[in-house]
Design a protein around this motif. Structure first.
Motif, PDB file in Angstrom:
ATOM      1  N   LEU A 189       8.744   3.616   7.780  1.00 26.10           N
ATOM      2  CA  LEU A 189       7.649   2.913   8.340  1.00 26.10           C
ATOM      3  C   LEU A 189       6.722   1.684   7.811  1.00 26.10           C
ATOM      4  O   LEU A 189       6.377   0.964   8.385  1.00 26.10           O
ATOM      5  N   ALA A 190       5.697   1.863   6.688  1.00 24.34           N
ATOM      6  CA  ALA A 190       5.621   0.489   6.329  1.00 24.34           C
ATOM      7  C   ALA A 190       6.176  -0.942   6.077  1.00 24.34           C
ATOM      8  O   ALA A 190       5.629  -1.490   6.145  1.00 24.34           O
ATOM      9  N   LEU A 191       7.551  -0.145   5.719  1.00 25.62           N
ATOM     10  CA  LEU A 191       8.284  -1.446   5.251  1.00 25.62           C
ATOM     11  C   LEU A 191       8.769  -2.659   7.270  1.00 25.62           C
ATOM     12  O   LEU A 191       8.839  -3.426   7.454  1.00 25.62           O
ATOM     13  N   VAL A 192       8.546  -1.241   7.399  1.00 32.36           N
ATOM     14  CA  VAL A 192       8.993  -1.674   9.375  1.00 32.36           C
ATOM     15  C   VAL A 192       7.601  -2.507  10.194  1.00 32.36           C
ATOM     16  O   VAL A 192       7.627  -3.849  10.622  1.00 32.36           O
ATOM     17  N   VAL A 193       6.972  -2.001  10.001  1.00 32.46           N
ATOM     18  CA  VAL A 193       5.433  -2.826  10.082  1.00 32.46           C
ATOM     19  C   VAL A 193       5.471  -3.755   8.714  1.00 32.46           C
ATOM     20  O   VAL A 193       4.734  -5.185   9.862  1.00 32.46           O
ATOM     21  N   LYS A 221       0.794  -1.460   0.200  1.00 31.54           N
ATOM     22  CA  LYS A 221       0.531  -0.264  -0.367  1.00 31.54           C
ATOM     23  C   LYS A 221       0.288   1.329   0.294  1.00 31.54           C
ATOM     24  O   LYS A 221       0.264   2.730  -0.276  1.00 31.54           O
ATOM     25  N   SER A 222       2.373   0.718   0.430  1.00 32.25           N
ATOM     26  CA  SER A 222       3.027   2.289   0.012  1.00 32.25           C
ATOM     27  C   SER A 222       3.451   1.803  -0.823  1.00 32.25           C
ATOM     28  O   SER A 222       4.547   2.977  -1.042  1.00 32.25           O
ATOM     29  N   GLY A 223       3.922   1.297  -1.252  1.00 35.10           N
ATOM     30  CA  GLY A 223       4.420   1.202  -2.839  1.00 35.10           C
ATOM     31  C   GLY A 223       5.935   1.066  -3.110  1.00 35.10           C
ATOM     32  O   GLY A 223       6.373  -0.002  -3.837  1.00 35.10           O
ATOM     33  N   LEU A 224       6.228  -0.219  -1.768  1.00 36.51           N
ATOM     34  CA  LEU A 224       6.950  -0.686  -1.743  1.00 36.51           C
ATOM     35  C   LEU A 224       6.459  -2.694  -2.352  1.00 36.51           C
ATOM     36  O   LEU A 224       5.215  -3.326  -1.546  1.00 36.51           O
ATOM     37  N   PHE A 225       7.599  -3.083  -2.542  1.00 36.18           N
ATOM     38  CA  PHE A 225       7.690  -4.528  -2.577  1.00 36.18           C
ATOM     39  C   PHE A 225       7.818  -5.554  -1.995  1.00 36.18           C
ATOM     40  O   PHE A 225       8.928  -5.726  -2.170  1.00 36.18           O
ATOM     41  N   ASN A 226       7.811  -5.840  -0.568  1.00 36.22           N
ATOM     42  CA  ASN A 226       8.334  -6.395  -0.065  1.00 36.22           C
ATOM     43  C   ASN A 226       8.255  -8.305   0.077  1.00 36.22           C
ATOM     44  O   ASN A 226       7.170  -8.801   0.544  1.00 36.22           O
ATOM     45  N   ILE A 227       9.137  -8.400  -0.773  1.00 35.38           N
ATOM     46  CA  ILE A 227       9.162 -10.127  -1.434  1.00 35.38           C
ATOM     47  C   ILE A 227      10.116 -11.309  -0.242  1.00 35.38           C
ATOM     48  O   ILE A 227       9.939 -12.328  -0.641  1.00 35.38           O
ATOM     49  N   GLY A 228       9.758  -9.815   0.384  1.00 36.85           N
ATOM     50  CA  GLY A 228      10.651 -10.489   2.044  1.00 36.85           C
ATOM     51  C   GLY A 228      10.110 -11.449   2.883  1.00 36.85           C
ATOM     52  O   GLY A 228      11.225 -11.521   3.696  1.00 36.85           O
ATOM     53  N   GLY A 235      10.912  -6.679  12.517  1.00 39.42           N
ATOM     54  CA  GLY A 235      10.656  -4.846  11.898  1.00 39.42           C
ATOM     55  C   GLY A 235      11.837  -4.765  11.603  1.00 39.42           C
ATOM     56  O   GLY A 235      11.917  -4.260  10.707  1.00 39.42           O
ATOM     57  N   LEU A 236      13.269  -5.360  12.469  1.00 44.19           N
ATOM     58  CA  LEU A 236      14.644  -4.853  12.052  1.00 44.19           C
ATOM     59  C   LEU A 236      14.450  -5.125  10.779  1.00 44.19           C
ATOM     60  O   LEU A 236      15.207  -4.352   9.828  1.00 44.19           O
ATOM     61  N   TRP A 237      14.352  -6.546  10.788  1.00 43.71           N
ATOM     62  CA  TRP A 237      14.940  -7.195   9.028  1.00 43.71           C
ATOM     63  C   TRP A 237      14.318  -6.274   8.030  1.00 43.71           C
ATOM     64  O   TRP A 237      14.160  -7.061   6.744  1.00 43.71           O
ATOM     65  N   GLY A 238      12.581  -5.817   8.467  1.00 43.02           N
ATOM     66  CA  GLY A 238      12.268  -4.636   7.647  1.00 43.02           C
ATOM     67  C   GLY A 238      13.074  -4.011   6.731  1.00 43.02           C
ATOM     68  O   GLY A 238      12.992  -2.993   6.392  1.00 43.02           O
ATOM     69  N   LEU A 239      13.002  -2.847   8.430  1.00 44.19           N
ATOM     70  CA  LEU A 239      14.225  -1.723   8.152  1.00 44.19           C
ATOM     71  C   LEU A 239      15.059  -1.565   7.522  1.00 44.19           C
ATOM     72  O   LEU A 239      15.198  -0.554   7.051  1.00 44.19           O
ATOM     73  N   ILE A 240      15.860  -2.895   7.193  1.00 44.23           N
ATOM     74  CA  ILE A 240      17.333  -2.846   6.352  1.00 44.23           C
ATOM     75  C   ILE A 240      17.048  -2.371   5.295  1.00 44.23           C
ATOM     76  O   ILE A 240      17.627  -1.486   5.064  1.00 44.23           O
ATOM     77  N   PRO A 241      15.702  -3.223   4.114  1.00 42.95           N
ATOM     78  CA  PRO A 241      15.863  -3.673   3.086  1.00 42.95           C
ATOM     79  C   PRO A 241      14.831  -2.052   3.142  1.00 42.95           C
ATOM     80  O   PRO A 241      14.899  -0.651   1.628  1.00 42.95           O
ATOM     81  N   ALA A 242      13.876  -1.027   4.105  1.00 45.88           N
ATOM     82  CA  ALA A 242      13.111   0.210   3.771  1.00 45.88           C
ATOM     83  C   ALA A 242      14.650   1.595   3.997  1.00 45.88           C
ATOM     84  O   ALA A 242      14.881   2.255   2.877  1.00 45.88           O
ATOM     85  N   VAL A 243      15.675   1.225   5.046  1.00 46.80           N
ATOM     86  CA  VAL A 243      16.861   2.441   5.073  1.00 46.80           C
ATOM     87  C   VAL A 243      18.049   2.127   3.368  1.00 46.80           C
ATOM     88  O   VAL A 243      17.880   2.865   3.362  1.00 46.80           O
TER      89      VAL A 243
END
Lengths: 354, 308, 504
Positions: A248-252, A84-91, A131-139
């Motif tokens: 935020l979206a990737l961390v959540v 929804k935030s435009g990011l493809f989290n396929i991880g 959340g931390l594992w999502g934070l890395i690609p977000a940053v």
């Protein structure tokens, strides 16, 4: 007329059309699957019937279906939230594993905590780790422009090998199997059915479905995340901090996936076993898409996929059809869902207009 | 520390070249696809399916070269599927690619159970064997590194050069680059944009198919479940690291191949736990993406192209 | 002699719009034929049909008297039709020569014959008297040169009929003069030119005959020597155009926006704003004139907090906002009508309501308990705005992307003006709008000014700047080179200032 009035309460014509297309995609996947079964010498009717019985035949089977559905509800919500935030989290797979391992660690590290506290602690650890594992690609995305599709995927492999290392070396339980020792009683989520693995994790999943829906559709945060996903330039122009929204979206998203891992460890396996996830992360992506990228849709699609799994096992036992037909069916659903225009074109060819 | 010195040998570089081969093929495939504006995340599944198809053909015919041909054709077929879904029906490229990956996993496991009764691995089949180059194999330094390999390793070198020539020296290459960068301009110049897109995405699948054939027929001589092990994804990173240029991707693949080879050597020496070493290519990829992508400009904006 | 182009009964519809309605259109050989009409009158669609980009729903086309089925640009080219699009059809990373030969590359042994390619393209340059460096990559060339490349490309492919779509839109007056000379020289070499434009003066000065379109229909064809601006304008819009607005005399107030020595980089990191000094006062419209690409976009973004200021100071009512975020600026009373409404202005997949609160969505009136959006309050608010600004929409729950261009712009205007801004930054506010919507937006801008707001109007349309501005600032290469009262300047001076021909 009555039916139409009823339908219109469910959603707008666009939404209904979307739902119809998803349903047709599912049916077509089963049709192609039937052809595969026929060609390889199986009776598709028998196979599907056995699958249906296996999925919903009795309370126990329904329990098994829900057990299978539970982890992919989490990963589907995770995919959906970042999407929804435009990011493809396929991880989500990696975040799921990170959360699972963190919960296992908390579960085996304390022995004398009161149960509610221990459970809460283990869940929080899972959410934080995911959340931390999502934070890395977000940053990496917001600071260096590294494409999240690749980085989340790569980090999944890193998580896979790191957790594998953990249960092979520092936290390996005595014995041949690569796994941790059992987590403390106080860190376990209660089971809901006699003899089945269905655990209270499903309630966390259901709560998250409601919460995700609420956040996305009702809150300022959800509004900003959706605006960011649909048109980041316009969102930025409206004073929305696009980067913050993406992070935020990737961390959540990662936290949700991580909680899914926690649920599996604390409710089902009670320990971290190397390779216990058959790819729940990828399933999440598929489930979210089949569910039309809505939280409730994801829930229903997860139950469908769960039914395929639990029913698939019974089908294999009853008819000898290899279990992998289930993955084939899932892939077919995804491929059909990938291009709604394809379904529309096929319907048009068939003389159906709308 | 004697062990470490032993690791750095000519054999290591030969292994690196071998490990790089499937990555190069898939990365070249990725380049052709992305150069016309289609992300092909399904390279992984394409390689896997082709690896399976190659082994199956060799199993039934006893002819590994026929296996290679079948692998390439199957790869092309999957490329065609991706093209139909993303070019014709403008479906989401990531979703289609993911579908292909999951399909490959399910299909190959299902079929290997039907054919060999085992989910894990196929029976061994006739592979391509190795070629030993006359003269070159006897040269010092160069000989041990490139003197004796699977024919598909040598073909990979040829295909890399060919890819460069096609992309940057031929009319077709000019059109490919135009289609990816500015499809409307290409269309108005009389180029059939959709056809070029189809061609390149199919080619992309065929190249990935060669990579799959190398894994199963040029390397192991059997098919094992999930034997691509993420190489399709690493090849995408190699493509990006190489800035969508054939030689760049080749160099990046060599680097990843070297890491892979090094990892296996270190692993056999027991210097580091294998799981830790196994993360290296992935971490390297992430590091590469974080450092390089900011400056590397993709050759296309990957937006779907529709006439009228 | 058969006409070069004869189109009969061309009809082309798109969902909801009849872009061309039974159009007859004839162009004689060796003439420059103007195709005049407002934005959206159907000029480009008609020419796209001629060029094979669109298939008409009905109608026939004859080239040199022969019936022609033009199914693709390739077919058009083989009939000797070339088109220079408004948005250039050039591949930025390829060289001039590569772009010119693209699709019909000279080859030897399957490889591109580089020497032959350069030689042929150079020969065309000489033949058509178009002087360009054929080995330069396109992205290194100025807009004016790129246009020459486009023309060269068409002629090189054997075009006898050249379609120029709004060719002067991106050019400086001097570059436009250059273009006119080239076009006349082509006519003298026997080429036929179709010149699409909505600028009366331009069409009158260069064309031999002029066909006017209005709402997809032909109004008539006239010889340039037998008509004048007034008649053409009337044909074009069906009534006399209001060239100037009735502007109330309002004394300007205190400075609202002050910019001192503002510097910023563009997307590629090139210094693009190189010390901008600017002041906009309350109850004043400051028109910013300039050729596109001289820093206007960067200036607006820097003022909105969307682009980092490398040096200088921006203050709003004496408060320094140089480092303020977009959010803080919006809250401080800055409104913005972005130049590219699709990019920055609104969200097509959001409903009208969701779009109308964009940027105000954190305000207390639209929220509850600080984190929940009160969609009921938002809906009734947008219902009111839809009525106030007469936005044509089936409802406030409709996706904004389904609205017409004019109504999308009204959504943006309504949202931005409703905030009672102290400063309005309006960038190309009427671009692509029809006459009605244009007039509406301009009136609203004047209302804001009369109500005390400071308005910074950035427009590529000099007429718009003339009609609305209380003062005119000229931007050239990232600096404000002059500020003038409309009464004390004229188009020639502005043109020179805009092109660096004269320093303020």
């Amino acid at each position: 007329m009555k039916a139409r009035a009823l339908l219109s309460r469910v959603g707008s014509p666009e939404t209904l059309r979307g739902i119809l297309i998803q349903l047709i995609a599912i049916l077509m996947a089963f049709a192609v699957g039937a052809v595969v079964l026929l060609v390889t010498g199986y009776n598709p009717i028998d196979a599907y019937a056995a699958m249906l019985r296996g999925a919903f035949g009795d309370v126990f089977r329904v329990g098994q279906t829900l057990t299978q559905a539970t982890p992919i509800i989490f990963t589907a919500l995770a995919f959906l939230f970042s999407f929804k935030s435009g990011l493809f989290n396929i991880g989500a797979e990696g975040q799921f594993l990170a959360g699972a391992f963190a919960s296992a660690l908390v579960g085996i590290s304390f022995q004398n905590l009161p149960a509610p506290l221990h459970v809460l602690l283990a869940l929080v650890a899972g959410a934080v780790a995911g959340g931390l594992w999502g934070l890395i690609p977000a940053v990496l995305k917001t600071r260096f422009g590294a494409h999240e599709v690749i980085t989340t995927m790569m980090l999944s492999y890193v998580a896979l090998y790191l957790t594998s290392y953990m249960v092979n070396y520092p936290f390996k339980a005595p014995g041949w199997v690569s796994q941790t020792v059992m987590i403390a009683e106080s860190a376990r989520l209660p089971r809901l059915l006699q003899g089945a693995q269905l655990s209270a994790s499903i309630f966390i999943a259901l709560a998250l479905v409601a919460l995700t829906r609420f956040i996305l559709n009702r809150t300022i945060l959800g509004y900003e995340i959706r605006a960011t996903g649909l048109n980041p330039s316009a969102a930025e122009n409206a004073g929305i901090d696009v980067k913050r929204g993406m992070i935020l979206a990737l961390v959540v998203s990662g936290a949700i996936a991580g909680l899914g891992g926690s649920g599996e460890i604390m409710g089902v396996h009670r320990r971290f076993i190397d390779g216990f996830s058959p790819g729940y992360g990828w399933d999440g992506l598929a489930v979210a898409l089949v569910g039309g990228l809505s939280p409730v849709g994801a829930l229903l699609a997860a139950i469908l996929f769960g039914a395929l799994r639990s029913g698939g096992m019974i089908m294999t036992r009853a008819t000898g059809v290899p279990l992998d037909i289930v993955f084939l069916l899932q892939a077919l659903v995804i491929l059909f869902v990938a291009a709604p225009a394809l379904i529309r074109a096929i319907l048009k060819k068939g003389g159906l207009r709308w | 520390m004697v062990g470490l010195v032993d690791v750095i040998s000519l054999g290591l570089f030969a292994a690196a070249l071998r490990m790089a081969t499937p990555i190069v093929y898939a990365a070249l495939g990725g380049i052709f696809s992305e150069r016309v504006g289609i992300i092909n995340i399904g390279l992984e599944g394409t390689m896997l399916t082709s690896a399976f198809a190659g082994v199956t053909a060799s199993y039934y015919t006893g002819n590994p070269w026929l296996g290679v041909v079948v692998a390439v054709l199957v790869g092309g077929l999957i490329g065609l599927l991706h093209a139909v879904l993303t070019v014709k029906f403008v479906g989401n490229q990531i979703v289609s690619g993911t579908g292909i990956n999951i399909f490959a996993m399910g299909f190959t496991a299902y079929m290997s159970q039907i054919i060999w009764g085992s989910r894990g691995a196929s029976e061994g089949v006739r592979g391509l064997g190795t070629w030993t180059l006359p003269v070159i194999a006897d040269l010092p330094v160069v000989g041990p590194i490139i003197g004796s390999h699977s024919p598909l390793v040598y073909l990979m070198l040829v295909v890399t050069v060919l890819s460069y020539v096609v992309l940057f020296r031929t009319p077709l290459g000019l059109r490919i680059r135009a289609v990816g960068e500015h499809p409307t301009a290409a269309e108005t110049a009389g180029i059939d944009v959709l056809r070029v897109k189809y061609l390149c995405v199919i080619l992309s699948g065929m190249l990935a198919g060669l990579g799959g054939a190398f894994l199963s027929l040029g390397h192991l001589n059997l098919f094992t479940r999930g034997m691509t092990g993420g190489r399709g994804f690493i090849s995408m990173a190699a493509m990006i690291f190489g800035k969508w240029m054939p030689f760049g991707a080749f160099g990046a693949s060599l680097l990843f191949g070297l890491a892979d080879a090094l990892q296996m050597r270190l692993q056999s020496l027991g210097l580091l736990p294998p799981q830790i070493i196994l993360t290296i290519p992935y971490l390297l990829t992430v590091a590469v993406l974080a450092g390089v992508v900011g400056k590397a400009r993709p050759p296309s904006d990957y937006k779907p192209y529709k006439r009228e | 002699m058969a006409p070069a182009v004869e189109m009969r009964g061309i009809t082309k519809t798109f969902p909801g719009v009849t872009a061309n309605d039974d159009i007859d259109f004839t162009v004689e050989k060796g003439e420059i034929h103007g195709l005049l009409g407002e934005n959206g009158a159907g000029k480009t669609v008609l020419m796209s049909v001629l060029y094979g980009l669109y298939r008409p729903d009905a109608g026939e086309t004859y080239i040199d008297g022969e019936r022609a089925e033009i199914e693709s640009p390739a077919a058009a080219m083989s009939l000797g039709i070339g088109m220079v699009h408004q948005h250039f059809m050039l591949v930025p990373s390829l060289t001039v020569a590569e772009n010119v030969v693209l699709g019909r590359e000279p080859a030897k042994n399957g490889l591109i014959d580089e020497g032959e390619m350069l030689e042929r393209v150079r020969a065309s340059c000489t033949k058509y008297r178009l002087d360009v460096d054929v080995e330069a990559p396109i992205h290194t060339l100025s807009v004016g040169v790129q246009q020459k490349v486009e023309i060269l490309k068409a002629l090189h492919r054997g075009a006898d009929i050249l379609i120029l779509d709004e060719p002067t839109a991106v050019l400086t007056p001097q570059e436009a003069e250059d273009l006119f000379r080239a076009v006349r020289s082509l006519r003298d070499q026997g080429k036929t030119v179709i010149f699409i434009s909505h600028k009366l003066r331009e069409v009158l000065s260069i064309c031999d005959r002029i066909t006017v379109l209005k709402r997809g229909k032909v109004v008539g064809t006239v010889a340039a020597s037998e008509t004048d601006m007034g008649e053409l304008a009337e044909m074009m819009v069906g009534r006399r155009v209001v060239y100037s607005f009735e502007k109330a005399e309002v004394a300007p107030g205190e400075a609202v926006l002050s910019v001192e020595g503002l510097e910023a980089l563009d997307d590629r990191g090139v210094p693009t704003l190189r010390g901008v000094d600017l002041e906009v006062r309350g109850s004043e419209i400051l028109g910013l004139a300039g050729v596109e690409g001289n820093g206007q976009t960067e200036l607006v973004e820097a003022l909105m907090g969307l682009r980092e200021a490398k040096a200088g100071r921006v203050s709003l009512c004496s408060t320094d906002i140089t480092r303020a975020s977009s959010y803080e600026r919006i809250r401080a009373g800055v409104s913005h009508i972005p130049e590219d409404r699709h990019k920055r202005g609104f969200i097509p997949d959001f409903t009208v309501t969701e779009n109308l609160i964009l940027g105000s969505h954190r305000e207390a009136r639209f929220t509850r308990r600080g984190f929940v959006i009160d969609y009921e309050a938002a809906a009734s608010h947008s219902q009111a705005l839809v009525e106030d600004y007469s936005i044509a929409t089936p409802g406030v729950g409709t996706h904004a992307g389904n609205l017409s261009g004019g109504n999308q712009q009204k959504v943006i205007v309504a949202r931005e003006f409703d905030r009672d801004p102290r400063l309005v930054i309006a960038a190309q506010p009427t671009r692509g709008l029809d006459v009605g919507a244009t007039e509406y937006v301009r009136k609203k801008l004047l209302e804001m000014r009369d109500g005390g707001s400071a308005v910074l109007l950035v427009s590529a349309d000099l007429d718009e700047i003339w009609a609305l501005s209380d003062r005119i600032a000229v931007i050239y290469e990232g600096r404000i080179v002059a500020v003038r009262e409309p009464a004390e300047t004229d188009e020639t001076e502005l043109g020179l200032l805009m092109t660096g021909g004269r320093r303020g």
